[in-house]
Design an enzyme around this catalytic site. Structure first.
Site, PDB file in Angstrom:
ATOM      1  N   LYS A   1     -12.143  -4.321  -6.060  1.00 22.52           N
ATOM      2  CA  LYS A   1     -12.694  -3.184  -6.181  1.00 22.52           C
ATOM      3  C   LYS A   1     -12.110  -2.003  -7.211  1.00 22.52           C
ATOM      4  CE  LYS A   1     -11.728  -0.661  -1.825  1.00 22.52           C
ATOM      5  NZ  LYS A   1     -11.597   0.660  -1.949  1.00 22.52           N
TER       6      LYS A   1
ATOM      7  N   LYS B   1       0.838  -1.256   0.203  1.00 19.73           N
ATOM      8  CA  LYS B   1       0.186   0.038   0.045  1.00 19.73           C
ATOM      9  C   LYS B   1       0.833   1.233  -0.026  1.00 19.73           C
ATOM     10  CE  LYS B   1      -4.313  -1.505   1.930  1.00 19.73           C
ATOM     11  NZ  LYS B   1      -5.161  -1.231   2.817  1.00 19.73           N
TER      12      LYS B   1
ATOM     13  N   LYS C   1      -6.737 -11.163  -8.702  1.00 25.42           N
ATOM     14  CA  LYS C   1      -7.942 -11.244  -7.663  1.00 25.42           C
ATOM     15  C   LYS C   1      -9.368 -10.146  -7.962  1.00 25.42           C
ATOM     16  CE  LYS C   1      -7.959 -11.021  -3.087  1.00 25.42           C
ATOM     17  NZ  LYS C   1      -7.355 -10.855  -1.736  1.00 25.42           N
TER      18      LYS C   1
END
Ligand code: TRP
Length: 346
Positions: free
Chosen positions: A212, A114, A209
């Protein structure tokens, strides 16, 4: 061990819940209600480790709560609440910030992913994220935590924090009389990791994966998609041209086929082998409509119920408040001991 079996899990309200969140997490929370005391949390404090628009955060928090309820989590049986209502999460996280080492946090792959190259510019909260997650779990002395594979490392860190706290404060824990038979104050929590059938991949690329943040809306089924959209997305899903293999081994090296069979298996509580026993040798013209029908039969009623709930935010908020009060009572009992153990005067 004499900790009573208690399950805790959390979902971030970061918007747009999809099939991966449902099959990988929420659906698995439901049966645990019959065997364990269950606490399910919408982790709004985790969400703000990266910027969230306040109105979007409120909406996403209610959306996760609605998904919990629509999926069959009973707010009377389980505790459903949003994290920020129970201030003890922040209080225990602070103490854990002083137990955990910076090196432990720097090693977390989720943080590294991240933060990317810009690790000096991300929030301090993003670095301390696992410490708050440990607080979520240990505030309730949860013995088991159902999570996806990607959270395994955070769970290990939770165990490290529990063990270090138990060890650093062993003398004080004994004096307080708050230890279990083994002298532990916090349990060493077990992860309940999802099986491979619950790792849901993109409908456009079976090696990525479902997420969103994928720019293609076709890549995922949102829990707010209606029957028509669900059915269309499945029928348009990318596949290789071959028919389904005659045994599960034949799915190896065929990520899209493997993913669709996995989704069928997860939605029908079967194994992939059972699905292949039924559909082995079938072409996509047969399998995709069957999968679409199954997906609609499970997801469309959920979708209707979520919409009904989201039209009535006051009811959702009341459920979260009630859950917050029940969670708060457990949390405060733990914190009374923790403050004593650490040496805080009250
Ligand atoms: N970190 C988890 C995730 O991103 C969410 C989470 C926060 C959680 N606190 C938790 C999961 C406690 C399990 C237990 O998915």
């Amino acid at each position: 061990m004499n900790f009573s079996p208690r399950v805790f899990s959390g979902i971030q309200p970061s918007g747009d819940l999809h099939l991966g969140n449902y099959l990988g997490a929420i659906r698995r929370f439901v049966p645990l209600q019959h065997t364990h005391e269950t606490i399910y949390c919408v982790v709004d404090m985790h969400a703000i480790t990266v910027w969230q628009e306040p109105d979007a955060l409120r909406r996403a928090t209610r959306e996760v709560a609605a998904a919990f309820i629509a999926a069959g989590i009973d707010p009377k049986k389980s505790i459903i609440f949003n994290q920020s209502q129970v201030v003890q999460h922040a209080e225990l996280a602070w103490i854990f910030n002083c137990v955990a080492r910076i090196g432990w946090m720097n090693r977390m792959t989720q943080f590294k992913d991240k933060a990317g190259k810009n690790s000096e510019a991300v929030s301090l909260g993003l670095l301390a994220y696992p410490s708050l997650m440990a607080a979520d779990i240990l505030l309730y002395k949860a013995t088991e935590v159902p999570v996806g594979d990607d959270q395994k490392q955070h769970l290990e860190l939770t165990r490290d924090i529990a063990a270090k706290f138990n060890n650093d404060y062993a003398k004080s824990i004994a004096e307080t009389g708050a230890a279990n038979v083994d002298g532990e104050f916090f349990p060493i929590t077990e992860p309940l990791i999802a099986g491979p059938a619950t790792r849901i991949m993109s409908l456009r690329d079976g090696t990525k994966k479902m997420s969103k943040s994928d720019p293609s809306d076709q890549s995922r089924i949102s829990l707010l998609d209606d029957a028509d959209v669900i059915s269309k997305k499945i029928k348009k899903a990318t596949t290789d041209p071959a028919e389904l293999p005659s045994d599960v081994e034949g799915l190896a090296g065929r990520p899209e086929a493997d993913n669709l069979v996995g989704i069928y298996a997860a939605l029908s509580d079967k194994t992939k082998a059972e699905v292949i026993a039924e559909y082995g040798g079938a072409g996509w013209g047969k399998f995709k409509p069957a999968l679409a029908e199954l997906a609609v039969s499970v997801l469309a009623p959920m979708n209707n119920e979520m919409r009904r709930l989201l039209d009535d935010p006051a009811t959702i908020d009341a459920i979260l408040r009630d859950g917050g009060e029940r969670a708060g009572a457990i949390a405060e009992a733990t914190m009374k001991d923790v403050r004593n153990i650490v040496g805080f005067i009250r």
